[in-house]
Design an enzyme around this catalytic site. Structure first.
Site, mmCIF file in Angstrom:
data_model
loop_
_atom_site.group_PDB
_atom_site.id
_atom_site.type_symbol
_atom_site.label_atom_id
_atom_site.label_comp_id
_atom_site.label_asym_id
_atom_site.label_seq_id
_atom_site.Cartn_x
_atom_site.Cartn_y
_atom_site.Cartn_z
ATOM 1 C CG PHE A 140 -1.897 1.164 1.172
ATOM 2 C CD1 PHE A 140 -3.075 1.048 0.442
ATOM 3 C CD2 PHE A 140 -1.635 2.362 1.817
ATOM 4 C CE1 PHE A 140 -3.975 2.103 0.371
ATOM 5 C CE2 PHE A 140 -2.528 3.429 1.744
ATOM 6 C CZ PHE A 140 -3.697 3.300 1.023
ATOM 7 C CG ASP A 225 5.587 3.643 1.613
ATOM 8 O OD1 ASP A 225 5.670 4.305 2.669
ATOM 9 O OD2 ASP A 225 4.523 3.493 0.987
ATOM 10 C CE LYS A 254 0.067 5.513 7.685
ATOM 11 N NZ LYS A 254 -1.332 5.753 7.949
HETATM 12 C C1 LIG Z 1 3.062 2.394 3.793
HETATM 13 C C2 LIG Z 1 2.125 3.502 3.444
HETATM 14 N N1 LIG Z 1 2.401 4.283 2.393
HETATM 15 C C3 LIG Z 1 1.598 5.305 2.051
HETATM 16 C C4 LIG Z 1 0.446 5.583 2.743
HETATM 17 C C5 LIG Z 1 -0.436 6.716 2.332
HETATM 18 O O1 LIG Z 1 -0.304 7.751 3.216
HETATM 19 P P1 LIG Z 1 -1.410 8.943 3.219
HETATM 20 O O2 LIG Z 1 -2.697 8.310 3.626
HETATM 21 O O3 LIG Z 1 -0.873 9.927 4.212
HETATM 22 O O4 LIG Z 1 -1.464 9.484 1.832
HETATM 23 C C6 LIG Z 1 0.113 4.777 3.845
HETATM 24 C C7 LIG Z 1 -1.143 5.019 4.591
HETATM 25 O O5 LIG Z 1 -1.647 4.194 5.284
HETATM 26 C C8 LIG Z 1 0.978 3.715 4.198
HETATM 27 O O6 LIG Z 1 0.691 2.913 5.231
#
Ligand SMILES: Cc1ncc(COP(=O)(O)O)c(C=O)c1O
Length: 410
Positions: A140, A225, A254
């Site tokens: 994700f 990520d 986050k």
């Molecule tokens: C690993 C990872 N990357 C990207 C995102 C996306 O972040 P945002 O919701 O702040 O766009 C998330 C959100 O849960 C995530 O867990």
């Protein structure tokens, strides 16, 4: 006259785009790891706003930074730089592999920047056909069309028409699968060191080392990520530091702002060189208010006291989960790193994670799921042991409620 309309959970169903199904109560106040709703009912928070409020709610250092910056300057845009952004960037560089930082506002935006940078770098340095991105099933990376397409879950990416091209997905932790698709046309391999939304799956160390070698062999960039796994969540500032495998690009969001929206993309000088003014940007990225709060969060999280407290809390949660499971046999697996822990439901409760969350709320606990089969524990990194103990007791009550069939099963 009639006065103002009552605002409560029902209002959500009338006024909000129906993309979420929030819990039945509305939080109005938080302090540390406790939250109160409109009726004054108190909850223990193991969700941290999806791994965001890593220092709990309204941490004094963050409140202080927000108030102080709020009296100075809120916003400058990218036409002018600002002191909090410069200070935060320098601190992130000093603490990591990176030489350069780009600030944005959400995890998706940081990843969007990362993927664009990887493509740009490969095209500029190696030629127009080096555009393949290798990503992983169940990954994700956010909800913009590019990031949701790099993510490996069709339920999020399908139904929006044509997707960005040249993205392939292979099973996570399967080095042979990466070997089978990586080639000299690959610009990047993208992964979460702990897959979060996909079910809390830590990367295998051998696999990660193997991917690094394959990237070097094919001159592809390795992108981590760390939107969810970073900023102390697993007990080191970033999870890659546990593994000793360094990326070329890393994204953070986050917990970076502790609850104030901010994200960052970090990279090396060598990669950053392909960028120049005008190639990428955002109005709010590096906003002084966000950076001032993030700087306070960074200073607080990146300390031995906070980071070393993660492991003890991990061990407590995992041992209580084992105990609970001995009594109720509700979980097939418990996995994760630091304070990102997943309990996969046993066959009997498959698909019922949301019902467990509702039972947790019934017992005064805010909990997360990671997909339909996994309960996710992501409390504040500094949750007091007493709150952790009480929270796990409440969790046990919720599990008992489910197992006794007091909750409606679908
Ligand atoms: C690993 C990872 N990357 C990207 C995102 C996306 O972040 P945002 O919701 O702040 O766009 C998330 C959100 O849960 C995530 O867990």
């Amino acid at each position: 006259m009639g006065g103002e309309k009552v605002i409560d959970r029902n209002t959500f169903d009338d006024v909000m785009l129906p993309v979420y199904a929030p819990a039945a109560f509305v939080p109005v106040k938080g302090k540390g790891s406790r939250v109160w709703d409109q009726q004054g009912q108190e909850f223990i928070d193991f969700s941290s706003g999806i791994a965001v409020t890593a220092l709990g709610h309204c941490h004094p250092a963050l409140v202080r930074a927000l108030k102080a910056q709020g009296e100075l300057i809120w916003h400058t845009s990218n036409l002018f730089t600002n002191e909090p952004a410069l200070r935060l960037a320098q601190k992130m560089i000093d603490a990591t592999f990176a030489d350069r930082v780009f600030f944005a506002n959400s995890g998706a935006e940081a990843n969007e920047a990362a993927f664009k940078l990887a493509r740009r770098y490969a095209i500029e340095r190696h030629g127009p056909y080096k555009t393949k991105i290798i990503a992983f099933k169940n990954a994700f990376h956010g909800r913009t069309l590019f990031t949701v397409s790099v993510g490996g879950q069709a339920k999020y990416s399908d139904g929006f028409g044509p997707k960005p091209a040249d993205i392939v997905h292979v099973p996570f932790n399967d080095l042979d699968a990466v070997k089978a698709v990586i080639d000299d046309h690959t610009c990047a391999v993208v992964l979460e060191p702990v897959q979060g939304e996909g079910g809390i799956t830590p990367v295998d160390a051998d696999f990660l080392r193997g991917v690094r070698e394959l990237c070097d062999k094919h001159q592809a960039l390795l992108v981590f990520d760390e939107v969810q796994s970073g900023m102390g969540r697993t007990g080191t500032l970033f999870t890659y530091m546990r593994y000793g495998v360094t990326p070329d690009i890393l994204t953070s969001a986050k917990a970076l702002g502790g609850g104030f929206p901010i994200s960052a993309m970090l990279t090396t000088n060598a990669v950053a060189q392909v960028m120049e003014p005008g190639v990428h940007g955002t109005t709010y990225g590096g906003n002084p208010l966000a950076c001032a709060v993030a700087e306070a969060a960074f200073d607080t999280i990146n300390t031995p006291e906070v980071l070393s407290g993660v492991q003890a809390r991990y061990e407590f949660i995992v041992s209580r989960l084992a105990e609970i499971n001995r009594r109720y046999a509700a979980f097939a697996d418990v996995r994760g790193l630091g304070l990102l822990i997943g309990a996969e439901l046993s066959d009997e409760y498959k698909g019922m994670a949301r019902e467990f969350l509702a039972a947790a709320v019934d017992n005064g606990l805010m909990l997360l799921n990671a997909g339909p089969n996994v309960l996710r524990f992501a409390p504040s990194l500094v949750i007091p042991m007493e709150d952790l103990k009480q929270g796990m007791d409440r969790f046990e009550n919720a599990v008992r409620q489910m197992v006794d069939g007091k909750m409606d099963k679908p």
